[in-house]
Structure formats: structure tokens, C-alpha cells
Write a protein that holds these residues in place. Structure first.
Motif, PDB file in Angstrom:
ATOM      1  N   PHE A 218       0.836  -1.206   0.000  1.00  0.00           N
ATOM      2  CA  PHE A 218       0.000   0.000   0.000  1.00  0.00           C
ATOM      3  C   PHE A 218       0.873   1.259   0.000  1.00  0.00           C
ATOM      4  CE2 PHE A 218      -3.194  -3.019   1.293  1.00  0.00           C
ATOM      5  CZ  PHE A 218      -4.386  -2.484   0.841  1.00  0.00           C
ATOM      6  N   THR A 219       0.583   2.156  -0.935  1.00  0.00           N
ATOM      7  CA  THR A 219       1.289   3.429  -1.027  1.00  0.00           C
ATOM      8  C   THR A 219       0.251   4.549  -1.118  1.00  0.00           C
ATOM      9  OG1 THR A 219       1.392   3.344  -3.450  1.00  0.00           O
ATOM     10  CG2 THR A 219       3.185   2.284  -2.246  1.00  0.00           C
ATOM     11  N   ASP A 220       0.623   5.655  -1.756  1.00  0.00           N
ATOM     12  CA  ASP A 220      -0.315   6.781  -1.890  1.00  0.00           C
ATOM     13  C   ASP A 220      -0.739   7.005  -3.333  1.00  0.00           C
ATOM     14  OD1 ASP A 220       2.092   7.663  -2.850  1.00  0.00           O
ATOM     15  OD2 ASP A 220       2.252   9.404  -1.525  1.00  0.00           O
ATOM     16  N   VAL A 221      -0.579   5.980  -4.183  1.00  0.00           N
ATOM     17  CA  VAL A 221      -1.052   6.066  -5.570  1.00  0.00           C
ATOM     18  C   VAL A 221      -1.908   4.844  -5.872  1.00  0.00           C
ATOM     19  CG1 VAL A 221       0.890   7.449  -6.385  1.00  0.00           C
ATOM     20  CG2 VAL A 221       1.053   4.953  -6.440  1.00  0.00           C
ATOM     21  N   ASP A 222      -2.720   4.940  -6.924  1.00  0.00           N
ATOM     22  CA  ASP A 222      -3.675   3.879  -7.250  1.00  0.00           C
ATOM     23  C   ASP A 222      -3.045   2.675  -7.940  1.00  0.00           C
ATOM     24  OD1 ASP A 222      -5.858   5.093  -6.113  1.00  0.00           O
ATOM     25  OD2 ASP A 222      -6.494   6.093  -7.954  1.00  0.00           O
ATOM     26  N   GLY A 223      -1.748   2.694  -8.138  1.00  0.00           N
ATOM     27  CA  GLY A 223      -1.059   1.596  -8.806  1.00  0.00           C
ATOM     28  C   GLY A 223       0.033   2.149  -9.686  1.00  0.00           C
ATOM     29  N   VAL A 224       0.415   1.380 -10.685  1.00  0.00           N
ATOM     30  CA  VAL A 224       1.475   1.783 -11.596  1.00  0.00           C
ATOM     31  C   VAL A 224       0.846   2.353 -12.859  1.00  0.00           C
ATOM     32  CG1 VAL A 224       3.499   1.024 -12.893  1.00  0.00           C
ATOM     33  CG2 VAL A 224       2.954  -0.052 -10.691  1.00  0.00           C
ATOM     34  N   ALA A 225       1.287   3.531 -13.263  1.00  0.00           N
ATOM     35  CA  ALA A 225       0.794   4.156 -14.487  1.00  0.00           C
ATOM     36  C   ALA A 225       1.682   3.770 -15.658  1.00  0.00           C
ATOM     37  CB  ALA A 225       0.753   5.668 -14.339  1.00  0.00           C
ATOM     38  N   ALA A 226       1.143   3.853 -16.861  1.00  0.00           N
ATOM     39  CA  ALA A 226       1.892   3.485 -18.065  1.00  0.00           C
ATOM     40  C   ALA A 226       3.009   4.476 -18.372  1.00  0.00           C
ATOM     41  CB  ALA A 226       0.951   3.371 -19.257  1.00  0.00           C
ATOM     42  N   ALA A 227       2.957   5.657 -17.773  1.00  0.00           N
ATOM     43  CA  ALA A 227       4.014   6.659 -17.917  1.00  0.00           C
ATOM     44  C   ALA A 227       3.981   7.559 -16.691  1.00  0.00           C
ATOM     45  CB  ALA A 227       3.830   7.474 -19.195  1.00  0.00           C
ATOM     46  N   ASP A 228       5.048   8.269 -16.471  1.00  0.00           N
ATOM     47  CA  ASP A 228       5.154   9.162 -15.326  1.00  0.00           C
ATOM     48  C   ASP A 228       4.111  10.275 -15.438  1.00  0.00           C
ATOM     49  OD1 ASP A 228       5.889  11.000 -13.365  1.00  0.00           O
ATOM     50  OD2 ASP A 228       8.027  10.693 -13.678  1.00  0.00           O
ATOM     51  N   PRO A 229       3.206  10.411 -14.445  1.00  0.00           N
ATOM     52  CA  PRO A 229       2.184  11.470 -14.503  1.00  0.00           C
ATOM     53  C   PRO A 229       2.771  12.875 -14.555  1.00  0.00           C
ATOM     54  CG  PRO A 229       1.646   9.830 -12.830  1.00  0.00           C
ATOM     55  CD  PRO A 229       3.048   9.539 -13.274  1.00  0.00           C
ATOM     56  N   ARG A 230       4.025  13.019 -14.152  1.00  0.00           N
ATOM     57  CA  ARG A 230       4.668  14.336 -14.248  1.00  0.00           C
ATOM     58  C   ARG A 230       5.077  14.656 -15.683  1.00  0.00           C
ATOM     59  NH1 ARG A 230       9.084  13.002  -9.748  1.00  0.00           N
ATOM     60  NH2 ARG A 230       9.058  11.152 -11.094  1.00  0.00           N
ATOM     61  N   VAL A 231       5.092  13.624 -16.519  1.00  0.00           N
ATOM     62  CA  VAL A 231       5.467  13.805 -17.924  1.00  0.00           C
ATOM     63  C   VAL A 231       4.243  13.725 -18.834  1.00  0.00           C
ATOM     64  CG1 VAL A 231       6.851  12.880 -19.829  1.00  0.00           C
ATOM     65  CG2 VAL A 231       7.769  12.872 -17.490  1.00  0.00           C
ATOM     66  N   VAL A 232       3.394  12.732 -18.594  1.00  0.00           N
ATOM     67  CA  VAL A 232       2.178  12.517 -19.382  1.00  0.00           C
ATOM     68  C   VAL A 232       0.966  12.787 -18.491  1.00  0.00           C
ATOM     69  CG1 VAL A 232       0.793  10.821 -20.635  1.00  0.00           C
ATOM     70  CG2 VAL A 232       3.288  10.825 -20.872  1.00  0.00           C
ATOM     71  N   ALA A 233       0.098  13.679 -18.897  1.00  0.00           N
ATOM     72  CA  ALA A 233      -1.082  14.006 -18.090  1.00  0.00           C
ATOM     73  C   ALA A 233      -2.065  12.841 -18.065  1.00  0.00           C
ATOM     74  CB  ALA A 233      -1.763  15.243 -18.654  1.00  0.00           C
ATOM     75  N   ASN A 234      -2.466  12.451 -16.874  1.00  0.00           N
ATOM     76  CA  ASN A 234      -3.473  11.397 -16.674  1.00  0.00           C
ATOM     77  C   ASN A 234      -3.191  10.128 -17.481  1.00  0.00           C
ATOM     78  OD1 ASN A 234      -5.096  13.136 -14.981  1.00  0.00           O
ATOM     79  ND2 ASN A 234      -5.746  14.169 -16.873  1.00  0.00           N
ATOM     80  N   PRO A 235      -2.026   9.519 -17.283  1.00  0.00           N
ATOM     81  CA  PRO A 235      -1.721   8.302 -18.034  1.00  0.00           C
ATOM     82  C   PRO A 235      -2.600   7.135 -17.594  1.00  0.00           C
ATOM     83  CG  PRO A 235      -0.101   8.623 -16.307  1.00  0.00           C
ATOM     84  CD  PRO A 235      -0.963   9.848 -16.320  1.00  0.00           C
ATOM     85  N   GLN A 236      -2.764   6.169 -18.484  1.00  0.00           N
ATOM     86  CA  GLN A 236      -3.543   4.982 -18.150  1.00  0.00           C
ATOM     87  C   GLN A 236      -2.854   4.206 -17.019  1.00  0.00           C
ATOM     88  OE1 GLN A 236      -4.582   2.451 -21.442  1.00  0.00           O
ATOM     89  NE2 GLN A 236      -5.069   4.168 -22.796  1.00  0.00           N
ATOM     90  N   MET A 237      -3.685   3.559 -16.188  1.00  0.00           N
ATOM     91  CA  MET A 237      -3.148   2.699 -15.136  1.00  0.00           C
ATOM     92  C   MET A 237      -2.921   1.301 -15.698  1.00  0.00           C
ATOM     93  SD  MET A 237      -2.879   4.775 -12.676  1.00  0.00           S
ATOM     94  CE  MET A 237      -2.338   3.599 -11.443  1.00  0.00           C
ATOM     95  N   ILE A 238      -1.872   0.667 -15.229  1.00  0.00           N
ATOM     96  CA  ILE A 238      -1.585  -0.712 -15.608  1.00  0.00           C
ATOM     97  C   ILE A 238      -2.300  -1.623 -14.617  1.00  0.00           C
ATOM     98  CG2 ILE A 238       0.213  -2.445 -15.935  1.00  0.00           C
ATOM     99  CD1 ILE A 238       2.175  -0.081 -16.387  1.00  0.00           C
ATOM    100  N   ARG A 239      -3.224  -2.429 -15.098  1.00  0.00           N
ATOM    101  CA  ARG A 239      -3.991  -3.300 -14.207  1.00  0.00           C
ATOM    102  C   ARG A 239      -3.251  -4.587 -13.875  1.00  0.00           C
ATOM    103  NH1 ARG A 239      -6.205   0.426 -11.875  1.00  0.00           N
ATOM    104  NH2 ARG A 239      -7.799   1.607 -13.000  1.00  0.00           N
ATOM    105  N   GLU A 240      -2.479  -5.099 -14.850  1.00  0.00           N
ATOM    106  CA  GLU A 240      -1.739  -6.331 -14.598  1.00  0.00           C
ATOM    107  C   GLU A 240      -0.446  -6.302 -15.401  1.00  0.00           C
ATOM    108  OE1 GLU A 240      -2.879 -10.997 -14.042  1.00  0.00           O
ATOM    109  OE2 GLU A 240      -3.466 -10.070 -15.940  1.00  0.00           O
ATOM    110  N   MET A 241       0.621  -6.741 -14.779  1.00  0.00           N
ATOM    111  CA  MET A 241       1.916  -6.778 -15.438  1.00  0.00           C
ATOM    112  C   MET A 241       2.735  -7.916 -14.837  1.00  0.00           C
ATOM    113  SD  MET A 241       3.405  -3.360 -13.579  1.00  0.00           S
ATOM    114  CE  MET A 241       4.737  -3.134 -14.722  1.00  0.00           C
ATOM    115  N   THR A 242       3.832  -8.247 -15.505  1.00  0.00           N
ATOM    116  CA  THR A 242       4.658  -9.351 -15.014  1.00  0.00           C
ATOM    117  C   THR A 242       5.796  -8.830 -14.152  1.00  0.00           C
ATOM    118  OG1 THR A 242       6.161  -9.315 -16.916  1.00  0.00           O
ATOM    119  CG2 THR A 242       4.145 -10.676 -17.101  1.00  0.00           C
ATOM    120  N   TYR A 243       6.413  -9.775 -13.422  1.00  0.00           N
ATOM    121  CA  TYR A 243       7.607  -9.434 -12.645  1.00  0.00           C
ATOM    122  C   TYR A 243       8.658  -8.784 -13.546  1.00  0.00           C
ATOM    123  CZ  TYR A 243       5.974 -12.831  -9.061  1.00  0.00           C
ATOM    124  OH  TYR A 243       5.265 -13.528  -8.118  1.00  0.00           O
ATOM    125  N   ARG A 244       8.860  -9.376 -14.722  1.00  0.00           N
ATOM    126  CA  ARG A 244       9.901  -8.862 -15.617  1.00  0.00           C
ATOM    127  C   ARG A 244       9.609  -7.427 -16.041  1.00  0.00           C
ATOM    128  NH1 ARG A 244      11.155 -12.997 -20.409  1.00  0.00           N
ATOM    129  NH2 ARG A 244       8.964 -12.513 -20.910  1.00  0.00           N
TER     130      ARG A 244
END
Length: 459
Positions: A218-244
């Protein structure tokens, strides 16, 4: 059974503690909780770990410490007051902080580790008291009693295999076990900490050692975004990804998850769910084993890092000289420098380095020693260097992927100085100037995540 780790922002004050209590009550499968030290409550605030570092530095300089100790105590006191805990809880915390300068440490590095570790330790002690006060049976678990053994590197320790043997025989108490993150004990019983942000590592170690069904971070964000929100406005969230994929993106600069923390989870094949303490109902991002994973998109995420430099060498027929690269690596090893990547041609070689490990004097020394060792026709240091990582399990199945990336970059005026595809075929590394890095990320994101009729011109 689930292991649950909460970051510093999730444990910064009493209202955040209350959210954690609610999360623990919501699912009885959450049986092990790992705490970080209290983080920032607001912009401009100071993390408790940083206060403890100041405390350690003051002790080493033999300066007055009363004010800094009072500031640290006040952080824990405010949380205790919110839950109206017994005075004995804070008395124990204050006593431990007061006694720190009286302890014996091998050297100042171990002193620093011992002081830093108290942030997590005291927060775990406090969390145990809060959970019991709120009707959740909880027990404090000191890393030494659990058998968390680490290497003899006081502020950059790694977990020992012995830890997993110890955890296999550890009998967890009834109720919730509360374990401080970030540190373990060396074979000489000295406290040593993992690298900064190492509570993630502790959580993954326990998830592996206790054979958890899920590791919730648990952190203070909703998960991992597809790009840095500081670079890309409102990037899509990644729902599932692999360890790699997570490893590649973490290496490239994603700051959501400690890149070393995923290794114990990989070893134990424990799925990881990154979630938001402030929005616990959100699904977050699941990080899962590669086996049976079916990618839905060619690209999962794009990230840039701008803390690199490079040494460029040119010499005719360097590919014919046996031991040419070895001589360069020996120079780097002699100076204690690791390299990141080494793309080469028949007459050219580029050595990409993490610029944060170098000083100007060290750069000059390394370049001079390489010049003397291999006598290149051209040797120059490239200071203006950034790396773009494009990552996705679906990349290997995508025909014409590189063209789909390079054409928009050319249109956007981004010069690509290096292209390197990872051996796993799930990542593509691009070298650009630092000034072009953010523009490159936006351009690639547009190409893969934004419909053509909705794309904006990238500047």
C-alpha cells in the motif's frame, strides 16, 4: 494468508493510521503487516527517517540533540494522542530514542543504520498498540526474533539465505504480526538496513518466507501508471503486469516500487498487488509471474531516466583485438564503477554509466586510464544522455514495433543516438539527449495509448 506493507505516507499521522486499521479489519487474511517510518504529512514536512539521520549526524558531531529528539517524539506522540493510547506506550518510545546515543556501534556506518532503523521499529511498536486498542489482536515482531539475517553492509544490506530457513520454522502468533521494515541483523547481531525504501524488501521477504498467497503493498497512488504522470497528463493505469515488466520499469525510473523488493517475491512466486491506502477499493496493479500471462497490449509502460553519462570510443578494428573490452572493464572495476550498458560496433564502443556514482575528478581519472589502456583514436565523455525504456511482454509478437516507435520520434524532432533491445525481447532501450527525454516519452505514449483522432502535438 496475505502480507501487507504500508509506506511512509500511509503511516504519517493518526488519520492515516485509522485508514490502515480499517484496511486490516476489512480482510482477516491480512495476517502480517510491515511498517515504514512515518513519512511526510504535507509538502515541506520532514520524514522521520530524515529526522533520525539528522539525529545520528548530530551525535557523531557531538552536538546538542534535545531539539531533534523532541521533534521525533512529537511525530509519534501525535499519533498516540489520536488513539488515546496509554502513556506507557509513548514512554517506551521516548526512552528508546533517548538511549540511542548511549549504545555501542562498530563504527559510524553502523551507528547511522541503528538510528535510521528506529523509524520503522518504533512505528511497528506503535502500530501494534493501535491495532490492539482498536480490537485487532496484534503482536510486535522484532526482525531479530524472526531470524531476518542480512549481509555485513550496514546501510545497503542484502538478505541472507539463512533468513528463509529461519522464517520456515518461525511460529506466527495468533492474530496480526506487526514487523518493522527496512532492517535486519548481521551474523554479529548488528542492525543493518536495506537501501532507502527497503521496507518493500522486508515485505517481499516475509511474503516469500511465509508462503503468502498475496503480497499487498500500500502506497499513496492507485497503482502503476503506463508513464510518469509528471510527464504525461493522466496516463492509463496498468492493471496487470509481469515481474519482468516491473523490474524493467523500476530500473528505468518508476518510483512506485523498490526495484530490489520484487526479487524475493519472484523467488517465492508470490503475486504482488500495489494499492492505494487512500483508495483501498481501487483494484491497483497486480504484478504476477510470466507463466500463463497473456499480454493485452504491445506496450505496458514507458519511462525515462536522465541520470546517465557515456564514454564513447572509436578505434579502427577494435573488434579484432582480443581483450579490448576486458581492459576497459578492469579500469572501471579498479575505480569501483559499474556500467549499465555497452552497445558496440566494429570500430565503436559506448559505455553507459550511472552518472550519480561519478564526480568530475573520477570521470577525468577513468577517461585518462582508459586512454592509456586501449589507446583509442577518439575518446570523449557524453554528459548529455538520457535513456528511454519501452517495456511490454507483447513486444516480441508485434511486427514493425521499432518503426512504430521511431517514426513518431523523428516527426517530433527527437534524435535517437542508441537503440538496444533487451535479450528478453520485452524491452527496448533508446538513448536521447536529456532535453528530448520527456518529449520522447510523450510521443511514444501517444503512439500506443492515444487514438489517432485524440492525439495532441508534442512540444
Amino acid at each position: 494468508m496475505r502480507v501487507v506493507k504500508f509506506g511512509g505516507s500511509s503511516l504519517a499521522n493518526g488519520s492515516q493510521f485509522a485508514k490502515v486499521v480499517a484496511i486490516m479489519k476489512a480482510n482477516p487474511a491480512r495476517q502480517v503487516i510491515v511498517t515504514s517510518a512515518p513519512g511526510k504529512r504535507h509538502p515541506g514536512d520532514t520524514k522521520v527517517t530524515d529526522l533520525l539521520i539528522q539525529y545520528a549526524q548530530a551525535v557523531m558531531r557531538h552536538e546538542a540533540v534535545a531539539a531533534i529528539v523532541a521533534e521525533i517524539v512529537a511525530r509519534y506522540q501525535a499519533i498516540a494522542d489520536d488513539f488515546e493510547l496509554e502513556a506507557s506506550i509513548m514512554a517506551a518510545i521516548e526512552e528508546e530514542l533517548d538511549q540511542l546515543p548511549k549504545l555501542t556501534f562498530k563504527n559510524n556506518d553502523y551507528l547511522m543504520a541503528g538510528f535510521k532503523a528506529r523509524g520503522e521499529k518504533l512505528n511497528a511498536f506503535l502500530m501494534t498498540a493501535v491495532l490492539n486498542h482498536e480490537g485487532i489482536e496484534a503482536t510486535y515482531g522484532e526482525p531479530k526474533s524472526l531470524g531476518i539475517v542480512v549481509t555485513d553492509h550496514p546501510n545497503d544490506a542484502e538478505v541472507s539465505r539463512e533468513t528463509y530457513r529461519n522464517l520456515a520454522t518461525f511460529r506466527r502468533p495468533i492474530g496480526v504480526l506487526v514487523v518493522p521494515g527496512f532492517y535486519g541483523y548481521t551474523s554479529d547481531d548488528d542492525i543493518a538496513t536495506f537501501s532507502r525504501g527497503g521496507s518493500d524488501i522486508t515485505g517481499a521477504i516475509l511474503a516469500n518466507g511465509f508462503h503468502a498467497d498475496l503480497y499487498e503493498n500500500f502506497t499513496d497512488v492507485d497503482g502503476v501508471a503506463a508513464a510518469d504522470p509528471r510527464v504525461v497528463a493522466n496516463p492509463q493505469m496498468i492493471r496487470e503486469m509481469t515481474y519482468r515488466e516491473m523490474r524493467e520499469l523500476s530500473y528505468g525510473g518508476f518510483g512506485v516500487f523498490h526495484d530490489e523488493a520484487i526479487l524475493p517475491a519472484i523467488a517465492g512466486q508470490v503475486p504482488i498487488n500495489l494499492k492505494n491506502t487512500n483508495h483501498p477499493a481501487a483494484p491497483g496493479t497486480m504484478i504476477v509471474p510470466e507463466q500463463h500471462f497473456v499480454p493485452k497490449h504491445a506496450i505496458t509502460g514507458i519511462v525515462s531516466s536522465q541520470h546517465f553519462g557515456a564514454i564513447y570510443l572509436h578505434r579502427y578494428l577494435l573488434n579484432k583485438e582480443v581483450g579490448f573490452t576486458l581492459k576497459i572493464l578492469q579500469v572501471l572495476a579498479h575505480n569501483g564503477i559499474s556500467y549499465e550498458h555497452m552497445p558496440s560496433g566494429i570500430d565503436d564502443l559506448t559505455i553507459i554509466l550511472d552518472d550519480r556514482q561519478l564526480t568530475e575528478a573520477k570521470r577525468k581519472t577513468i577517461c585518462a586510464e582508459i586512454q592509456a589502456a586501449v589507446h583509442p583514436d577518439v575518446l570523449k565523455w557524453i554528459d548529455d544522455y538520457a535513456i528511454i525504456m519501452v517495456v511490454g511482454e507483447g513486444m516480441a509478437q508485434r511486427t514493425g514495433l521499432i518503426q512504430t516507435i521511431l517514426q513518431p520520434l523523428a516527426t517530433a524532432g527527437v534524435h535517437v543516438s542508441m537503440i538496444n533491445e533487451g535479450a528478453s525481447q520485452i524491452s527496448l532501450m533508446l538513448g536521447t539527449s536529456r532535453e528530448s527525454a520527456n518529449r520522447a516519452v510523450k510521443t511514444i505514449y501517444n503512439a500506443f495509448f492515444i487514438p489517432i483522432n485524440q492525439r495532441l502535438e508534442v512540444h
